[in-house]
Structure formats: structure tokens, C-alpha cells
Write a protein that holds these residues in place. Structure first.
Motif, PDB file in Angstrom:
ATOM      1  N   ASN A   1     -66.959  74.482 -16.061  1.00 10.90           N
ATOM      2  CA  ASN A   1     -65.736  75.284 -15.904  1.00 10.90           C
ATOM      3  C   ASN A   1     -65.633  76.415 -16.933  1.00 10.90           C
ATOM      4  O   ASN A   1     -64.646  77.139 -16.959  1.00 10.90           O
ATOM      5  CB  ASN A   1     -64.485  74.397 -15.945  1.00 10.90           C
ATOM      6  N   VAL A   2     -66.647  76.565 -17.772  1.00 14.73           N
ATOM      7  CA  VAL A   2     -66.663  77.705 -18.685  1.00 14.73           C
ATOM      8  C   VAL A   2     -66.951  78.987 -17.903  1.00 14.73           C
ATOM      9  O   VAL A   2     -67.737  78.989 -16.953  1.00 14.73           O
ATOM     10  CB  VAL A   2     -67.723  77.498 -19.790  1.00 14.73           C
ATOM     11  N   GLU A   3     -66.257  80.066 -18.287  1.00  9.90           N
ATOM     12  CA  GLU A   3     -66.454  81.360 -17.619  1.00  9.90           C
ATOM     13  C   GLU A   3     -67.029  82.330 -18.639  1.00  9.90           C
ATOM     14  O   GLU A   3     -66.494  82.461 -19.733  1.00  9.90           O
ATOM     15  CB  GLU A   3     -65.087  81.845 -17.105  1.00  9.90           C
ATOM     16  N   LEU A   4     -68.112  82.990 -18.258  1.00  9.48           N
ATOM     17  CA  LEU A   4     -68.811  83.861 -19.202  1.00  9.48           C
ATOM     18  C   LEU A   4     -68.741  85.323 -18.753  1.00  9.48           C
ATOM     19  O   LEU A   4     -69.078  85.648 -17.611  1.00  9.48           O
ATOM     20  CB  LEU A   4     -70.269  83.399 -19.316  1.00  9.48           C
ATOM     21  N   HIS A   5     -68.298  86.182 -19.669  1.00 11.96           N
ATOM     22  CA  HIS A   5     -68.161  87.611 -19.363  1.00 11.96           C
ATOM     23  C   HIS A   5     -69.174  88.423 -20.168  1.00 11.96           C
ATOM     24  O   HIS A   5     -69.375  88.137 -21.347  1.00 11.96           O
ATOM     25  CB  HIS A   5     -66.760  88.111 -19.737  1.00 11.96           C
ATOM     26  N   LEU A   6     -69.735  89.435 -19.545  1.00 15.68           N
ATOM     27  CA  LEU A   6     -70.565  90.387 -20.285  1.00 15.68           C
ATOM     28  C   LEU A   6     -69.672  91.518 -20.786  1.00 15.68           C
ATOM     29  O   LEU A   6     -69.007  92.195 -19.999  1.00 15.68           O
ATOM     30  CB  LEU A   6     -71.679  90.953 -19.398  1.00 15.68           C
ATOM     31  N   LEU A   7     -69.668  91.730 -22.113  1.00 14.46           N
ATOM     32  CA  LEU A   7     -68.817  92.761 -22.717  1.00 14.46           C
ATOM     33  C   LEU A   7     -69.605  93.988 -23.134  1.00 14.46           C
ATOM     34  O   LEU A   7     -69.047  95.057 -23.320  1.00 14.46           O
ATOM     35  CB  LEU A   7     -68.096  92.192 -23.953  1.00 14.46           C
ATOM     36  N   GLY A   8     -70.909  93.833 -23.348  1.00 13.42           N
ATOM     37  CA  GLY A   8     -71.715  94.927 -23.869  1.00 13.42           C
ATOM     38  C   GLY A   8     -72.371  95.733 -22.757  1.00 13.42           C
ATOM     39  O   GLY A   8     -72.352  95.335 -21.593  1.00 13.42           O
ATOM     40  N   PRO A   9     -72.953  96.878 -23.126  1.00 15.20           N
ATOM     41  CA  PRO A   9     -73.541  97.774 -22.127  1.00 15.20           C
ATOM     42  C   PRO A   9     -74.687  97.128 -21.356  1.00 15.20           C
ATOM     43  O   PRO A   9     -75.369  96.247 -21.856  1.00 15.20           O
ATOM     44  CB  PRO A   9     -74.037  98.962 -22.956  1.00 15.20           C
TER      45      PRO A   9
ATOM     46  N   GLN B   1     -67.908  93.224 -17.577  1.00 20.55           N
ATOM     47  CA  GLN B   1     -66.780  94.091 -17.951  1.00 20.55           C
ATOM     48  C   GLN B   1     -67.214  95.510 -18.268  1.00 20.55           C
ATOM     49  O   GLN B   1     -66.377  96.340 -18.629  1.00 20.55           O
ATOM     50  CB  GLN B   1     -66.051  93.501 -19.176  1.00 20.55           C
ATOM     51  N   SER B   2     -68.502  95.806 -18.143  1.00 21.36           N
ATOM     52  CA  SER B   2     -69.003  97.074 -18.669  1.00 21.36           C
ATOM     53  C   SER B   2     -69.618  97.991 -17.611  1.00 21.36           C
ATOM     54  O   SER B   2     -70.439  98.835 -17.941  1.00 21.36           O
ATOM     55  CB  SER B   2     -70.040  96.779 -19.761  1.00 21.36           C
ATOM     56  N   VAL B   3     -69.212  97.844 -16.356  1.00 23.59           N
ATOM     57  CA  VAL B   3     -69.737  98.750 -15.329  1.00 23.59           C
ATOM     58  C   VAL B   3     -69.103 100.126 -15.539  1.00 23.59           C
ATOM     59  O   VAL B   3     -67.878 100.256 -15.571  1.00 23.59           O
ATOM     60  CB  VAL B   3     -69.422  98.212 -13.910  1.00 23.59           C
ATOM     61  N   ASP B   4     -69.940 101.147 -15.736  1.00 26.12           N
ATOM     62  CA  ASP B   4     -69.379 102.464 -16.052  1.00 26.12           C
ATOM     63  C   ASP B   4     -70.073 103.613 -15.333  1.00 26.12           C
ATOM     64  O   ASP B   4     -69.827 104.769 -15.622  1.00 26.12           O
ATOM     65  CB  ASP B   4     -69.368 102.709 -17.571  1.00 26.12           C
TER      66      ASP B   4
ATOM     67  N   GLY C   1     -60.780  94.405 -12.506  1.00 27.80           N
ATOM     68  CA  GLY C   1     -60.107  94.879 -13.702  1.00 27.80           C
ATOM     69  C   GLY C   1     -60.713  96.126 -14.313  1.00 27.80           C
ATOM     70  O   GLY C   1     -61.754  96.626 -13.877  1.00 27.80           O
ATOM     71  N   LEU C   2     -60.027  96.642 -15.339  1.00 29.60           N
ATOM     72  CA  LEU C   2     -60.520  97.749 -16.151  1.00 29.60           C
ATOM     73  C   LEU C   2     -60.635  97.263 -17.597  1.00 29.60           C
ATOM     74  O   LEU C   2     -59.893  96.382 -18.028  1.00 29.60           O
ATOM     75  CB  LEU C   2     -59.560  98.948 -16.102  1.00 29.60           C
ATOM     76  N   MET C   3     -61.565  97.853 -18.329  1.00 30.96           N
ATOM     77  CA  MET C   3     -61.764  97.475 -19.727  1.00 30.96           C
ATOM     78  C   MET C   3     -61.836  98.727 -20.579  1.00 30.96           C
ATOM     79  O   MET C   3     -62.368  99.750 -20.139  1.00 30.96           O
ATOM     80  CB  MET C   3     -63.064  96.684 -19.853  1.00 30.96           C
ATOM     81  N   CYS C   4     -61.266  98.682 -21.797  1.00 25.74           N
ATOM     82  CA  CYS C   4     -61.467  99.779 -22.738  1.00 25.74           C
ATOM     83  C   CYS C   4     -61.609  99.247 -24.158  1.00 25.74           C
ATOM     84  O   CYS C   4     -61.172  98.146 -24.478  1.00 25.74           O
ATOM     85  CB  CYS C   4     -60.340 100.814 -22.665  1.00 25.74           C
ATOM     86  N   ILE C   5     -62.279 100.036 -24.977  1.00 23.85           N
ATOM     87  CA  ILE C   5     -62.355  99.792 -26.418  1.00 23.85           C
ATOM     88  C   ILE C   5     -61.646 100.978 -27.059  1.00 23.85           C
ATOM     89  O   ILE C   5     -62.138 102.107 -26.980  1.00 23.85           O
ATOM     90  CB  ILE C   5     -63.829  99.732 -26.887  1.00 23.85           C
TER      91      ILE C   5
ATOM     92  N   VAL D   1     -57.545  89.572 -23.484  1.00 26.89           N
ATOM     93  CA  VAL D   1     -57.843  90.095 -24.810  1.00 26.89           C
ATOM     94  C   VAL D   1     -59.177  89.513 -25.259  1.00 26.89           C
ATOM     95  O   VAL D   1     -59.477  88.349 -25.000  1.00 26.89           O
ATOM     96  CB  VAL D   1     -56.716  89.788 -25.826  1.00 26.89           C
ATOM     97  N   ARG D   2     -59.997  90.346 -25.890  1.00 28.17           N
ATOM     98  CA  ARG D   2     -61.348  89.935 -26.303  1.00 28.17           C
ATOM     99  C   ARG D   2     -61.354  89.795 -27.817  1.00 28.17           C
ATOM    100  O   ARG D   2     -61.414  90.782 -28.547  1.00 28.17           O
ATOM    101  CB  ARG D   2     -62.370  91.000 -25.873  1.00 28.17           C
ATOM    102  N   VAL D   3     -61.251  88.567 -28.295  1.00 26.00           N
ATOM    103  CA  VAL D   3     -61.058  88.336 -29.722  1.00 26.00           C
ATOM    104  C   VAL D   3     -62.271  87.614 -30.301  1.00 26.00           C
ATOM    105  O   VAL D   3     -62.640  86.535 -29.834  1.00 26.00           O
ATOM    106  CB  VAL D   3     -59.762  87.528 -29.957  1.00 26.00           C
ATOM    107  N   GLY D   4     -62.892  88.227 -31.311  1.00 25.98           N
ATOM    108  CA  GLY D   4     -64.065  87.639 -31.939  1.00 25.98           C
ATOM    109  C   GLY D   4     -63.775  87.146 -33.346  1.00 25.98           C
ATOM    110  O   GLY D   4     -63.588  85.951 -33.591  1.00 25.98           O
ATOM    111  N   SER D   5     -63.722  88.077 -34.302  1.00 25.63           N
ATOM    112  CA  SER D   5     -63.656  87.682 -35.713  1.00 25.63           C
ATOM    113  C   SER D   5     -62.394  86.896 -36.060  1.00 25.63           C
ATOM    114  O   SER D   5     -62.432  86.045 -36.946  1.00 25.63           O
ATOM    115  CB  SER D   5     -63.814  88.914 -36.614  1.00 25.63           C
TER     116      SER D   5
END
Ligand SMILES: *Cc1c(COP(=O)(O)O)cnc(C)c1O
Length: 231
Positions: free
Chosen positions: A81-89, A106-109, A167-171, A216-220
Motif C-alpha cells: 500500500n506504499v505509493e511512490l512518486h518521482l519528484l526529480g527530472p 510529478q515531473s512531466v514538463d 495534478g500540477l507541481m512546482c518548486i 506537500v513534499r517534505v524531506g529534511s
């Protein structure tokens, strides 16, 4: 830090971030469950990921395909049930691996990547969720489609590639007011009928939620400061 104090701080960090998310959601009149915490886990090893899953974390984001392939297949098998997202290019030559491993990209551009992802989804029988990354701050070094080209890309992804654009993603810009970026992303999403907004990281996720973030994409703030990037 030893393993035990490590897992204690992970627990406390997760509690703190979840609390801040719930508060921000309530303050802006939204259901806390309408905000998904994506744990950005680049550089975090499999043992700590296992801890985080044990603490109830379900959605994770990785930046690099290769690192994802090293860490996630076994964890995903143990925790379906874990869901994995790609955040990088994403590069075209990695699309096959990306579609096989990630539940969302999340990075289709750009159109070329969208077409390659669509082709692989068909081939592998997968229906990967797609977010369009928008370069809201127009910084030349940043990935993402420019705001004025976003609508066209969304329409092409949907009508020609039959991708599930959820969805849409931005940094946002590093210095300056991130709310400008968050608001612009929200306007584009509203205009095109896109439901989800992935915006906000450790430094600005509370403001992102106040601006309508659904992810929200929270790491540190969860895993602690990262060591300097090592290629
Ligand atoms: C690393 C990363 C994050 C998380 O950053 P933190 O500041 O550690 O929370 C979010 N999104 C993307 C795209 C990232 O690369």
C-alpha cells in the motif's frame, strides 16, 4: 547519531510535521485528510524508510530513478500500500524504469517525455498518475514548463497521449515570496480543471497548504539535514 536516537527523532519529526499540516489545513478551513504528506526520501537509506513506513508514512518521493531502483522494489513488495512518486527530472532513456517503479510521476514538463511515458504505460499495462511540473518562477536552471505553455501541455497530455493528468507541481523561488508561485500554480490548475497541487517543501509547506496545496513534499523536516549531494 545511533540507530535508536535516529528512529526517535524520525518519530518526533513525523508527529510534528503531521501536526503542522493538520493545523494549517484547519486554519484554512480545509479537511486535514485533504492534504497528503509526501515524504521526500532522497539519500535516506532503506532501514530508515522501513522505520517511516512502520510509523504509518505511506507516500514517498524520490528524485533519482537509479536510487529508487536500489531502495524500493523490496520495500514495495513488503508494503504493497506504499505509493511512490518521482519528484526529480526524467530523461527519455529512463522512462521504462520510471513507469515500472513509480505510481506517480510529478515531473512531466514536455511533450516528448509525455509521449514516452504514455507509450510505456500502454506497453506495461500501468496507469501512472501524472503531474505537470511548472516553472512558476521562470528560473532558467529549473525544470518545468513555462506558465504560459502549461495549459497547452496539459491538453496535449490528456487528449493526444491519454495520460491521467491528476495534478500540477512546482518548486518555488528560493528567495522571495513562495505564495506568488503557489497562487500561479493554483490558477493554472483551476483553469484546466486539474485537481491536485503538489507544492510546499520543508521550509514552506504550511504556507503552501494555506494556498491550497493537496500534496506537500517534505524531506529534511522529517529525515533531518541531508549530507551534501554525492553523485
Ligand atoms: C528534496 C526535494 C523536496 C524536499 O525538500 P526539503 O527541503 O528537504 O523538504 C521536495 N521536492 C523536491 C522536488 C525535492 O527535490
Amino acid at each position: 547519531m545511533n540507530a535508536e536516537s535516529n528512529s526517535v527523532s524520525l518519530r518526533l519529526n513525523l508527529i510534528r510535521v503531521r501536526g503542522a499540516i493538520a493545523e494549517a489545513a484547519q486554519r484554512s478551513g480545509r479537511d486535514p485528510d485533504a492534504v497528503t504528506l509526501v515524504a521526500a526520501s532522497k539519500t535516506v537509506d532503506a532501514v530508515r524508510l522501513q522505520h517511516a513506513i512502520g510509523l504509518g508514512q505511506r507516500v514517498f518521493g524520490e528524485n533519482r530513478i537509479q536510487e529508487g531502483i536500489q531502495k524500493w522494489p523490496a520495500l514495495k513488495e513488503a508494503h504493497p500500500n506504499v505509493e511512490l512518486h518521482l519528484l526529480g527530472p526524467l530523461q527519455t532513456n529512463k522512462v521504462r524504469d520510471a513507469v515500472a517503479l513509480f505510481d506517480a510521476i510529478q515531473s512531466v514538463d514536455r511533450i516528448g517525455i509525455a509521449q514516452a511515458v504514455a507509450k510505456e504505460c500502454d506497453r506495461q499495462g500501468r496507469c501512472t498518475k501524472i503531474y505537470i511540473q511548472v516553472n512558476t518562477s521562470r528560473e532558467p536552471q529549473k525544470s518545468g514548463v513555462l506558465p504560459e505553455d502549461a495549459a497547452g501541455l496539459i491538453v496535449t497530455c490528456r487528449e493526444q497521449c491519454f495520460l491521467d493528468v491528476v495534478g500540477l507541481m512546482c518548486i518555488p523561488r528560493v528567495d522571495g515570496d513562495p505564495c506568488k508561485d503557489f497562487q500561479l500554480l493554483r490558477e493554472i490548475a483551476t483553469g484546466e480543471g486539474v485537481e491536485l497541487l503538489s507544492m510546499g517543501m520543508s521550509g514552506d509547506y504550511v504556507r503552501a497548504i494555506e494556498c491550497g496545496a493537496t500534496h506537500v513534499r517534505v524531506g529534511s523536516a522529517i529525515f533531518g539535514a541531508r549530507l551534501p549531494f554525492q553523485p
